[in-house]
Design a protein around this motif. Structure first.
Motif, PDB file in Angstrom:
ATOM      1  N   LEU A 104       0.447  -1.196  -0.079  1.00 24.31           N
ATOM      2  CA  LEU A 104      -0.347  -0.096   0.323  1.00 24.31           C
ATOM      3  C   LEU A 104       1.197   1.305   0.154  1.00 24.31           C
ATOM      4  CD1 LEU A 104      -2.711   1.336   0.246  1.00 24.31           C
ATOM      5  CD2 LEU A 104      -2.475   0.560   2.498  1.00 24.31           C
ATOM      6  N   THR A 157       2.566   1.873  -3.199  1.00 21.35           N
ATOM      7  CA  THR A 157       1.705   1.794  -4.209  1.00 21.35           C
ATOM      8  C   THR A 157       1.150   3.590  -4.205  1.00 21.35           C
ATOM      9  OG1 THR A 157       0.777   0.112  -3.846  1.00 21.35           O
ATOM     10  CG2 THR A 157      -0.835   1.717  -5.500  1.00 21.35           C
ATOM     11  N   LEU A 158       1.032   4.344  -3.062  1.00 25.66           N
ATOM     12  CA  LEU A 158       0.530   5.107  -2.937  1.00 25.66           C
ATOM     13  C   LEU A 158       1.631   6.703  -2.979  1.00 25.66           C
ATOM     14  CD1 LEU A 158      -0.726   5.053   0.864  1.00 25.66           C
ATOM     15  CD2 LEU A 158      -2.310   6.115  -0.746  1.00 25.66           C
ATOM     16  N   LEU A 208       0.855   6.700  -6.853  1.00 30.07           N
ATOM     17  CA  LEU A 208       0.440   7.968  -6.824  1.00 30.07           C
ATOM     18  C   LEU A 208       0.486   9.622  -6.594  1.00 30.07           C
ATOM     19  CD1 LEU A 208      -2.728   7.697  -8.096  1.00 30.07           C
ATOM     20  CD2 LEU A 208      -3.170   7.050  -5.357  1.00 30.07           C
ATOM     21  N   GLY A 229       5.970  20.520  -3.618  1.00 29.56           N
ATOM     22  CA  GLY A 229       5.416  19.263  -3.812  1.00 29.56           C
ATOM     23  C   GLY A 229       6.378  18.154  -4.030  1.00 29.56           C
ATOM     24  N   TYR A 259     -11.713   9.241  -0.665  1.00 25.66           N
ATOM     25  CA  TYR A 259     -11.090   9.313  -0.321  1.00 25.66           C
ATOM     26  C   TYR A 259      -9.896  10.224   0.266  1.00 25.66           C
ATOM     27  CZ  TYR A 259      -7.286   6.095  -1.336  1.00 25.66           C
ATOM     28  OH  TYR A 259      -6.096   4.877  -1.616  1.00 25.66           O
ATOM     29  N   ARG A 274      -4.492  10.186   2.834  1.00 21.95           N
ATOM     30  CA  ARG A 274      -3.500   9.254   2.034  1.00 21.95           C
ATOM     31  C   ARG A 274      -4.228   8.336   3.407  1.00 21.95           C
ATOM     32  NH1 ARG A 274       0.600  10.340  -0.671  1.00 21.95           N
ATOM     33  NH2 ARG A 274       0.807  11.426   1.052  1.00 21.95           N
ATOM     34  N   PRO A 275      -4.706   6.467   3.786  1.00 16.39           N
ATOM     35  CA  PRO A 275      -3.848   6.174   4.452  1.00 16.39           C
ATOM     36  C   PRO A 275      -2.684   5.670   5.346  1.00 16.39           C
ATOM     37  CG  PRO A 275      -4.639   4.896   2.642  1.00 16.39           C
ATOM     38  CD  PRO A 275      -5.102   6.345   2.711  1.00 16.39           C
ATOM     39  N   ARG A 301      -0.480   8.496   5.950  1.00 12.44           N
ATOM     40  CA  ARG A 301       0.286   9.203   5.689  1.00 12.44           C
ATOM     41  C   ARG A 301      -0.569  10.725   6.840  1.00 12.44           C
ATOM     42  NH1 ARG A 301       3.084   8.621   0.309  1.00 12.44           N
ATOM     43  NH2 ARG A 301       3.250   6.234   0.892  1.00 12.44           N
ATOM     44  N   PRO A 329      -0.009  15.119  -0.018  1.00  8.27           N
ATOM     45  CA  PRO A 329       0.610  16.771  -1.677  1.00  8.27           C
ATOM     46  C   PRO A 329      -0.007  17.403  -2.011  1.00  8.27           C
ATOM     47  CG  PRO A 329       1.050  13.990  -1.991  1.00  8.27           C
ATOM     48  CD  PRO A 329      -0.166  13.849  -1.341  1.00  8.27           C
ATOM     49  N   LEU A 376      -8.101  -1.432   0.804  1.00  8.05           N
ATOM     50  CA  LEU A 376      -7.571   0.018   0.407  1.00  8.05           C
ATOM     51  C   LEU A 376      -6.476   0.150  -0.819  1.00  8.05           C
ATOM     52  CD1 LEU A 376      -6.579   1.385   4.173  1.00  8.05           C
ATOM     53  CD2 LEU A 376      -8.194   2.777   2.707  1.00  8.05           C
ATOM     54  N   THR A 386      -6.324   2.309  -4.598  1.00  8.47           N
ATOM     55  CA  THR A 386      -5.030   2.586  -4.449  1.00  8.47           C
ATOM     56  C   THR A 386      -4.528   1.921  -5.893  1.00  8.47           C
ATOM     57  OG1 THR A 386      -5.079   3.131  -1.828  1.00  8.47           O
ATOM     58  CG2 THR A 386      -2.913   3.852  -3.391  1.00  8.47           C
TER      59      THR A 386
END
Lengths: 245, 245
Positions: free
Chosen positions: A130, A133-134, A137, A241, B86, B89-90, B92, B96, B129, B133
């Motif tokens: 996860l 993957t984040l 993203l 960013g 969502y 982010r889960p 985090r 950003p 999740l 994602t």
DNA sequence: CGGGACGGTTGATCTCGATCAATGCGGGTC
DNA sequence: GACCCGCATTGATCGAGATCAACCGTCCCG
């Protein structure tokens, strides 16, 4: 500014930002059981859009692109895959994009069913996936800013800066960053496809940055950035960013 | 072609494609303990880039954008957030990107630490999740093709097609799709920022599509697509990949 | 050594979308 | 009603990047 290269654990083919303390012995042993290595020559297709994949892999060495080609031949590269990036998605049978080796690529393969079973047994892996993957993203969304709003010159600068960040084997990470030498894993055409430009514009802007002293070009595939900060300023981004990939 | 609206379980604020059988009672009870609802007016900032967030939320009603603004004011919207998407982010602490409500938005909030604890207890949530994602990642990469390689006309068509797919409450999902009525949750400016265009070009291309009979514009925020297939052809995409969001 | 394939660079010109500018239009307030 | 303000549309012009085209250097192969 700090460069933030992705740390990865050499013993574990699944990238993570944390140090090796996280890799426990059981996990490594289970991963070792279902993994195998495979090498592809430059130019080889590693996956085709929509094609069913029975395995999930991560790149160990080499470089690949993930792209889509429209009916009339226009191509957009949506991701540059480097060591520790994965090919195919965990738990998914197909990739929505074509993946092609830019250089000779070695991957670490996991049979998909076995990998999914492992993820069920070790939930720790799911949360690590996860996180990965984040990160991807964020990178994909950062890239949308480059594609949608930057000029050709800014795109080239942003690309070189992001490549420098990913390749950076720079020691003094907290001090000011000095000169950075880069090897370009892509041809001008592949760069253009990644940046949403044509080959000609790509070439011209590289020449322009060179004439302005922002980069040196000792070879077609070699770039030296004498002043990293100065090049980063050319991206029009304020650096907050962080255009990462 | 099939439209593929995202199914979601009304009882569970965390989107998933599977039906409610997956939502077990214990999970729902635990989620209910740590969730709360909150409503923001149109135009309200839901998150600022870099700002520390103590909660993680999903949109229940309304629509928001996720964007970055460069120093000189150029803005790129990197994602359109609709119910079941969502915010934050889960796992985090920061986003950003800036998130801003386009209309009145109701979110379901989870206190971040409690949510992370819940994910550790219920690994099932982590894999859900991950699926969400991965969907977002595919959508972000699809959008890169739109931003990097499509003409203004194709961008508008791709946007309307993707919006229709997301809003679609179309019954006959397997038959040919007939006329689709759309409500635009965005102003022309927000559309332009999402598509990497200017307001003027956006307006002109909508007019052009209208004059060509591909869309009807009964109101500034209303679009009717008389022939969905015909509009989809205008995207230049072959439909295989599917530009989703 | 000649030839040609390939990738890259440079030049000339064109075009699509940006920019600058004016107008329309609906909804609000006084 | 008169006015204004925000949003959208339309027109005129400009310019960044695409396109078309020529050329160059390197490598490979006969």
């Amino acid at each position: 500014m700090k460069l933030d290269p992705i740390s990865s654990c050499a013993a574990c083919p699944i990238r993570h930002r944390a140090v090796c303390a996280e890799c426990d012995a059981r996990e490594l042993a289970l991963l070792a059981e279902i993994k195998s290595y495979r090498t592809f020559p430059a130019g080889a297709p590693l996956a085709a859009a929509g094609e069913s994949l029975d395995h999930f892999s991560s790149i160990v060495a080499g470089c690949a692109t993930m792209s889509r080609t429209l009916e009339d031949g226009r191509r957009q590269t949506v991701g540059l895959l480097m060591p520790s990036d994965y090919i195919g998605r965990p738990g998914r049978a197909t990739s929505p994009f074509d993946v092609e080796a830019l250089s000779e690529v070695t991957v670490c393969r996991f049979e998909r069913r076995a990998f999914e079973k492992l993820v069920r047994e070790l939930p720790h892996i799911a949360s690590r996936l996860l996180t990965m993957t984040l990160d991807e993203l964020d990178a994909a969304r950062d890239w949308a800013v480059v594609l949608g709003r930057m000029t050709a010159r800014e795109k080239i600068a942003a690309f070189l800066v992001s490549l420098a960040r990913r390749q950076a084997v720079i020691e003094e990470r907290d001090g000011p960053v000095g000169a950075v030498a880069l090897h370009l894993p892509l041809s001008r055409e592949a760069m253009a496809d990644h940046l949403g430009l044509t080959i000609e514009t790509t070439s011209r802007q590289i020449t322009a940055l060179r004439k302005d002293g922002l980069i040196e070009v000792p070879g077609k595939r070699e770039i030296v950035i004498p002043d990293f900060e100065a090049l980063a300023l050319e991206t029009g981004d304020d650096g907050d960013g962080g255009v990462i990939a």
